[in-house]
Scaffold this motif. Structure first.
Motif, PDB file in Angstrom:
ATOM      1  N   LEU A  11      36.754  36.431  44.277  1.00 45.77           N
ATOM      2  CA  LEU A  11      35.704  36.036  44.072  1.00 45.77           C
ATOM      3  C   LEU A  11      35.891  34.262  44.486  1.00 45.77           C
ATOM      4  CD1 LEU A  11      32.430  36.620  41.839  1.00 45.77           C
ATOM      5  CD2 LEU A  11      33.410  34.027  42.095  1.00 45.77           C
ATOM      6  N   THR A  91      30.796  36.883  52.752  1.00 44.16           N
ATOM      7  CA  THR A  91      30.869  37.874  51.737  1.00 44.16           C
ATOM      8  C   THR A  91      31.074  39.149  52.641  1.00 44.16           C
ATOM      9  OG1 THR A  91      29.897  36.839  49.958  1.00 44.16           O
ATOM     10  CG2 THR A  91      29.999  39.220  49.643  1.00 44.16           C
ATOM     11  N   THR A 121      34.078  37.908  47.968  1.00 48.63           N
ATOM     12  CA  THR A 121      32.752  37.489  47.522  1.00 48.63           C
ATOM     13  C   THR A 121      32.599  36.105  47.427  1.00 48.63           C
ATOM     14  OG1 THR A 121      32.516  39.585  46.480  1.00 48.63           O
ATOM     15  CG2 THR A 121      30.968  38.039  45.857  1.00 48.63           C
ATOM     16  N   PRO A 123      29.457  33.872  46.162  1.00 50.64           N
ATOM     17  CA  PRO A 123      28.267  33.799  45.733  1.00 50.64           C
ATOM     18  C   PRO A 123      27.408  32.803  46.283  1.00 50.64           C
ATOM     19  CG  PRO A 123      29.859  33.907  44.008  1.00 50.64           C
ATOM     20  CD  PRO A 123      30.571  33.577  45.405  1.00 50.64           C
TER      21      PRO A 123
END
Length: 124
Positions: A11, A91, A121, A123
């Motif tokens: 992430l 992503t 990922t 966000p």
């Protein structure tokens, strides 16, 4: 037995960077063109970029041009994907793939071997 094993996913915030690696075994690595693909939820697997067996030529999909860079180390049987300026639309699960021969291809159908994928990922 051919194995491609990706690592380095995770992430990261938008604008950040990640470096994915793919370790290959069971094949004559310097005779394989290597590619990176990605698949987002609900979407088809798409081409990201590819590098010839010598590393002398690369090709990238338009959405990642100027942000992503593919490199390879034939002595270590690895191929890497440096991803900069990441966006939420990056992503996906990222896959490395190997294609016997010297010619690059952006088609999943042209690749003989695939890794299991690594999740990236970003966000929103």
């Amino acid at each position: 037995q051919v194995q491609l094993v990706e690592s380095g996913g995770g992430l990261v915030q938008a604008g950040g960077s990640l470096r994915l690696s793919c370790a290959a075994s069971g094949l004559t690595f310097n005779r394989y063109t290597m590619g990176w693909f990605r698949q987002a939820p609900g979407k088809e697997r798409e081409f990201v970029g590819t590098i010839t067996w010598s590393g002398g030529s690369t090709r990238y999909a338009d959405p990642v041009k100027g942000r992503f860079t593919i490199s390879r180390d034939n002595a270590r049987n690895t191929v890497s994907l440096q991803m900069n300026s990441l966006k939420p639309e990056d992503t996906a699960v990222y896959y490395c793939a190997g294609r016997s021969g010297a010619y690059v291809s952006s088609s999943t159908k042209d690749y003989d071997y695939w890794g299991q994928g690594t999740q990236v990922t970003v966000p929103s």
